[in-house]
Design a protein around this motif. Structure first.
Motif, PDB file in Angstrom:
ATOM      1  N   HIS A  17       0.815  -1.218   0.000  1.00  0.00           N
ATOM      2  CA  HIS A  17       0.000   0.000   0.000  1.00  0.00           C
ATOM      3  C   HIS A  17       0.852   1.274   0.000  1.00  0.00           C
ATOM      4  CE1 HIS A  17       1.050  -0.613   4.213  1.00  0.00           C
ATOM      5  NE2 HIS A  17       0.751   0.661   4.425  1.00  0.00           N
ATOM      6  N   LEU A  18       2.189   1.112   0.112  1.00  0.00           N
ATOM      7  CA  LEU A  18       3.084   2.274   0.126  1.00  0.00           C
ATOM      8  C   LEU A  18       3.700   2.487  -1.247  1.00  0.00           C
ATOM      9  CD1 LEU A  18       5.023   1.608   3.468  1.00  0.00           C
ATOM     10  CD2 LEU A  18       3.147   3.233   3.113  1.00  0.00           C
ATOM     11  N   ARG A  19       3.827   3.739  -1.640  1.00  0.00           N
ATOM     12  CA  ARG A  19       4.517   4.065  -2.883  1.00  0.00           C
ATOM     13  C   ARG A  19       6.022   3.858  -2.693  1.00  0.00           C
ATOM     14  NH1 ARG A  19       1.574   6.970  -6.616  1.00  0.00           N
ATOM     15  NH2 ARG A  19      -0.487   7.664  -5.914  1.00  0.00           N
ATOM     16  N   THR A  20       6.715   3.633  -3.791  1.00  0.00           N
ATOM     17  CA  THR A  20       8.162   3.398  -3.734  1.00  0.00           C
ATOM     18  C   THR A  20       8.889   4.566  -3.077  1.00  0.00           C
ATOM     19  OG1 THR A  20       8.053   2.060  -5.751  1.00  0.00           O
ATOM     20  CG2 THR A  20      10.219   2.886  -5.101  1.00  0.00           C
ATOM     21  N   ASN A  21       8.509   5.783  -3.429  1.00  0.00           N
ATOM     22  CA  ASN A  21       9.164   6.961  -2.832  1.00  0.00           C
ATOM     23  C   ASN A  21       8.926   7.042  -1.333  1.00  0.00           C
ATOM     24  OD1 ASN A  21      10.228   7.794  -5.248  1.00  0.00           O
ATOM     25  ND2 ASN A  21       8.576   9.247  -5.720  1.00  0.00           N
ATOM     26  N   GLU A  22       7.751   6.593  -0.874  1.00  0.00           N
ATOM     27  CA  GLU A  22       7.451   6.612   0.548  1.00  0.00           C
ATOM     28  C   GLU A  22       8.323   5.591   1.290  1.00  0.00           C
ATOM     29  OE1 GLU A  22       5.427   7.743   4.128  1.00  0.00           O
ATOM     30  OE2 GLU A  22       5.865   8.684   2.196  1.00  0.00           O
ATOM     31  N   VAL A  23       8.475   4.413   0.698  1.00  0.00           N
ATOM     32  CA  VAL A  23       9.350   3.398   1.303  1.00  0.00           C
ATOM     33  C   VAL A  23      10.779   3.915   1.367  1.00  0.00           C
ATOM     34  CG1 VAL A  23      10.333   1.092   1.020  1.00  0.00           C
ATOM     35  CG2 VAL A  23       7.899   1.473   0.557  1.00  0.00           C
ATOM     36  N   ARG A  24      11.230   4.534   0.275  1.00  0.00           N
ATOM     37  CA  ARG A  24      12.598   5.071   0.229  1.00  0.00           C
ATOM     38  C   ARG A  24      12.787   6.126   1.314  1.00  0.00           C
ATOM     39  NH1 ARG A  24      12.585   6.297  -4.709  1.00  0.00           N
ATOM     40  NH2 ARG A  24      13.682   4.450  -5.498  1.00  0.00           N
ATOM     41  N   ARG A  25      11.790   6.998   1.499  1.00  0.00           N
ATOM     42  CA  ARG A  25      11.900   8.065   2.507  1.00  0.00           C
ATOM     43  C   ARG A  25      11.967   7.483   3.913  1.00  0.00           C
ATOM     44  NH1 ARG A  25       8.833  10.650   5.998  1.00  0.00           N
ATOM     45  NH2 ARG A  25       6.970   9.437   5.423  1.00  0.00           N
ATOM     46  N   LEU A  26      11.117   6.490   4.199  1.00  0.00           N
ATOM     47  CA  LEU A  26      11.091   5.878   5.521  1.00  0.00           C
ATOM     48  C   LEU A  26      12.406   5.159   5.825  1.00  0.00           C
ATOM     49  CD1 LEU A  26       7.456   4.430   5.481  1.00  0.00           C
ATOM     50  CD2 LEU A  26       8.295   6.318   6.919  1.00  0.00           C
ATOM     51  N   VAL A  27      12.938   4.473   4.827  1.00  0.00           N
ATOM     52  CA  VAL A  27      14.181   3.726   5.019  1.00  0.00           C
ATOM     53  C   VAL A  27      15.347   4.683   5.234  1.00  0.00           C
ATOM     54  CG1 VAL A  27      15.857   2.210   3.889  1.00  0.00           C
ATOM     55  CG2 VAL A  27      13.408   1.681   3.774  1.00  0.00           C
ATOM     56  N   ARG A  28      15.412   5.724   4.429  1.00  0.00           N
ATOM     57  CA  ARG A  28      16.502   6.692   4.584  1.00  0.00           C
ATOM     58  C   ARG A  28      16.462   7.356   5.959  1.00  0.00           C
ATOM     59  NH1 ARG A  28      16.426   9.737  -1.351  1.00  0.00           N
ATOM     60  NH2 ARG A  28      17.677   8.148  -2.458  1.00  0.00           N
ATOM     61  N   GLY A  29      15.265   7.579   6.464  1.00  0.00           N
ATOM     62  CA  GLY A  29      15.151   8.213   7.768  1.00  0.00           C
ATOM     63  C   GLY A  29      15.565   7.308   8.910  1.00  0.00           C
ATOM     64  N   ALA A  30      15.467   5.989   8.702  1.00  0.00           N
ATOM     65  CA  ALA A  30      15.750   5.046   9.790  1.00  0.00           C
ATOM     66  C   ALA A  30      17.126   4.398   9.688  1.00  0.00           C
ATOM     67  CB  ALA A  30      14.681   3.955   9.812  1.00  0.00           C
ATOM     68  N   ALA A  31      17.701   4.348   8.492  1.00  0.00           N
ATOM     69  CA  ALA A  31      18.970   3.630   8.306  1.00  0.00           C
ATOM     70  C   ALA A  31      20.148   4.413   8.881  1.00  0.00           C
ATOM     71  CB  ALA A  31      19.199   3.357   6.822  1.00  0.00           C
ATOM     72  N   ASP A  32      21.124   3.676   9.390  1.00  0.00           N
ATOM     73  CA  ASP A  32      22.370   4.255   9.898  1.00  0.00           C
ATOM     74  C   ASP A  32      23.292   4.513   8.712  1.00  0.00           C
ATOM     75  OD1 ASP A  32      25.152   4.358  10.803  1.00  0.00           O
ATOM     76  OD2 ASP A  32      24.402   3.758  12.775  1.00  0.00           O
ATOM     77  N   PHE A  33      23.633   5.799   8.475  1.00  0.00           N
ATOM     78  CA  PHE A  33      24.414   6.169   7.292  1.00  0.00           C
ATOM     79  C   PHE A  33      25.744   5.422   7.235  1.00  0.00           C
ATOM     80  CE2 PHE A  33      27.675   8.818   5.274  1.00  0.00           C
ATOM     81  CZ  PHE A  33      27.135   8.944   4.002  1.00  0.00           C
ATOM     82  N   SER A  34      26.423   5.320   8.373  1.00  0.00           N
ATOM     83  CA  SER A  34      27.724   4.648   8.382  1.00  0.00           C
ATOM     84  C   SER A  34      27.586   3.167   8.048  1.00  0.00           C
ATOM     85  CB  SER A  34      28.407   4.824   9.743  1.00  0.00           C
ATOM     86  OG  SER A  34      27.634   4.217  10.774  1.00  0.00           O
ATOM     87  N   GLU A  35      26.487   2.545   8.513  1.00  0.00           N
ATOM     88  CA  GLU A  35      26.246   1.139   8.190  1.00  0.00           C
ATOM     89  C   GLU A  35      25.972   0.964   6.697  1.00  0.00           C
ATOM     90  OE1 GLU A  35      26.312  -1.638  10.006  1.00  0.00           O
ATOM     91  OE2 GLU A  35      26.898  -0.645  11.862  1.00  0.00           O
ATOM     92  N   VAL A  36      25.223   1.897   6.125  1.00  0.00           N
ATOM     93  CA  VAL A  36      24.932   1.831   4.686  1.00  0.00           C
ATOM     94  C   VAL A  36      26.213   1.969   3.879  1.00  0.00           C
ATOM     95  CG1 VAL A  36      23.709   2.921   2.765  1.00  0.00           C
ATOM     96  CG2 VAL A  36      22.582   2.707   4.989  1.00  0.00           C
ATOM     97  N   GLU A  37      27.070   2.897   4.273  1.00  0.00           N
ATOM     98  CA  GLU A  37      28.340   3.084   3.562  1.00  0.00           C
ATOM     99  C   GLU A  37      29.211   1.835   3.663  1.00  0.00           C
ATOM    100  OE1 GLU A  37      29.389   5.702   1.570  1.00  0.00           O
ATOM    101  OE2 GLU A  37      27.225   6.065   1.769  1.00  0.00           O
ATOM    102  N   GLN A  38      29.223   1.217   4.842  1.00  0.00           N
ATOM    103  CA  GLN A  38      29.979  -0.021   4.999  1.00  0.00           C
ATOM    104  C   GLN A  38      29.371  -1.131   4.148  1.00  0.00           C
ATOM    105  OE1 GLN A  38      32.859  -0.554   6.447  1.00  0.00           O
ATOM    106  NE2 GLN A  38      32.797  -2.728   5.882  1.00  0.00           N
ATOM    107  N   GLY A  39      28.042  -1.164   4.073  1.00  0.00           N
ATOM    108  CA  GLY A  39      27.360  -2.136   3.230  1.00  0.00           C
ATOM    109  C   GLY A  39      27.707  -1.963   1.763  1.00  0.00           C
ATOM    110  N   LYS A  40      27.769  -0.689   1.311  1.00  0.00           N
ATOM    111  CA  LYS A  40      28.156  -0.412  -0.081  1.00  0.00           C
ATOM    112  C   LYS A  40      29.557  -0.944  -0.365  1.00  0.00           C
ATOM    113  CE  LYS A  40      25.505   3.866  -0.784  1.00  0.00           C
ATOM    114  NZ  LYS A  40      25.595   5.322  -1.015  1.00  0.00           N
TER     115      LYS A  40
END
Length: 479
Positions: free
Chosen positions: A229-252
């Motif tokens: 029921h969520l739009r792709t942009n809404e999911v992206r916004r929610l994930v970006r707000g909750a994800a740890d930036f340093s963890e994402v960079e390490q994941g990349k």
């Protein structure tokens, strides 16, 4: 589909099994055998694997020219050819049998055979290209690379060594590459989701591990429904707000390195076009590289570095994990993924060429030449100085393999300073360090050339009036 019986009486080679054979167990571990696939054991002997697989709710059937000749032969998703090739004395019939098994295969053929290191266990005289045993049965013992090459020649496809003496041949190239991808970077799985909030949390966890958002096709169906029921942009916004930036960079960073490793291993084993890659790898390439060409060029350079002795030695010296000796780097199975990427490639190429053994504790990477050994210390976690049970080595230049068993030895090699084989953040490191400090203080390492085997170590314990209770060193009391 009728098959004639094999010409000679080979029923004496069929053994009764109380549990799955090693090849069937490996295929189960590797998710090649599954309940949603049909399985045919071609040359099943007394049918032990078939019975065990049926107990696991698998759709399995068996055919054998002596024990189950009446089975109607039909193609199956998975065909097991378990220790059949090595008992056929006629090379033409051996080849024909492998070809027939391949024709019955829809998805993957699991071919296994006894290997040359078992020569001491087979008593007999030379006959043809093998041995005629005292029981008048035949054995052709394969070299690990010989079996892989032989299956490739007959099937016409690239194969993968799953373990010593076990080869997978896939009907679909995508299936082979998916299997390789799982070996290099096993899926961590998705967090359980019961509602939209927990589904978002699971996507956040994926993004932190992988470094990018998943495509809908990568998301488990129940979770996709929770997020539908969520739009792709809404999911992206929610994930970006909750994800740890340093963890994402390490994941990349980690996913980029894993992708390079996969592409380098794929080149070592034969590289295909971009659209043959597993979907997740395609998406990783698009997310972290300018193009597939750039990713391939970088992985090619990585593979070239594997030939450079100086580069390999520098990587070993720079590694944050493993014990470096004058001849090799030793690293625990739990720490292998923390090695520099070129050293991970080193170990992976050896495993693809000759197969990792099912049981191993340490990987040994040689400085000079290119050889990898997998050493089995089954009591590593519980024994303060574990004894070596076996060693399996592959030379990457000649692809020759060797196996040494210490099971019957009265003076086995043993380990010291166990913490050095692990990554620094391993929870057992501090406990092992305390033991090492106590042993050094007691003088047990004053003569290092004496303590590498059981007898020498025991003599030093006596000399220093010490004994071990678990991972504690205590004074020896007189009887």
């Amino acid at each position: 589909m009728k098959r004639r019986a094999w010409s000679s009486d080979r029923r004496l080679t069929a053994i009764s099994r109380a549990s799955l054979s090693v090849p069937a167990r490996q295929a189960l571990i590797d998710k090649q055998i599954a309940t949603d696939r049909t399985i045919l054991d071609y040359g099943c002997g007394r049918g032990g694997d078939v019975r065990a697989l049926r107990q696991l709710k698998c759709n399995a059937a068996g055919w054998d020219p002596f024990y189950q000749a009446d089975t109607r032969l039909e193609p199956a998703d998975v065909v097991l050819l378990t220790y059949v090739l090595n008992v056929i004395e006629d090379p033409h019939e051996r080849r024909k049998t492998l070809k027939e098994a391949w024709e019955l295969t829809n998805t993957v053929l699991v071919a296994s055979a006894r290997l040359t290191w078992e020569r001491s266990k087979v008593k007999g005289e030379a006959f043809g290209d093998g041995l005629l045993t005292s029981r008048r049965t035949f054995q052709h013992l394969f070299g690990a690379s010989e079996l892989r090459t032989y299956v490739e020649e007959v099937t016409g496809v690239r194969t993968v060594s799953a373990a010593p003496g076990i080869v997978y041949a896939f009907k679909d190239e995508r299936a082979r590459l998916s299997y390789l991808a799982r070996r290099i970077a096993p899926d961590a799985g998705w967090l359980t989701s019961k509602d939209t909030t927990s589904a978002i949390a699971a996507v956040v966890d994926y993004v932190e591990r992988r470094g990018r958002l998943p495509r809908l096709e990568e998301v488990p169906q129940p979770m996709a429904e929770l997020l539908g029921h969520l739009r792709t942009n809404e999911v992206r916004r929610l994930v970006r707000g909750a994800a740890d930036f340093s963890e994402v960079e390490q994941g990349k960073k980690q996913t980029t390195l894993n992708t390079l490793l996969f592409l380098a291993v794929e080149l070592f084993n034969g590289r295909g076009p971009f659209n043959s890659l597993p979907l997740s790898v395609q998406l990783d390439v698009r997310a972290f590289f300018t193009s597939y060409k750039e990713a391939c060029q970088r992985s090619d350079r990585l593979l070239l570095k594997l030939r450079d002795d100086m580069y390999i030695r520098r990587a070993m010296h720079a590694s944050a994990v493993g014990k470096l000796t004058p001849t090799a780097l030793y690293v625990h199975q739990r720490a292998v993924d923390h090695l520099p990427t070129v050293l991970r490639l080193y170990e992976h190429c050896a495993s693809i060429a000759a197969g990792r053994p099912q049981s191993w504790t340490l990987a040994k990477l040689r400085h000079h030449g290119r050889a990898v050994s997998w050493l089995d210390y089954p009591d590593f976690d519980t024994d303060p100085h574990p004894r070596c049970l076996s060693s399996y080595q592959v030379d990457l230049k000649s692809l020759e393999t060797s196996h040494t068993s210490y099971a019957d030895s009265e003076n086995r090699p043993l380990l010291h300073r166990k913490q050095e084989f692990l990554s620094p953040d391993d929870p057992d490191v501090e406990r092992y360090k305390r033991l090492t400090v106590a042993e050094v203080k007691a003088g047990l390492y004053d003569h290092p050339h004496l303590i590498g085997t059981e007898n020498g170590w025991e003599a030093e314990l006596v000399r220093c009036s010490r004994t071990l209770r678990g991972h504690r060193l205590v004074r020896r009391t007189e009887d």
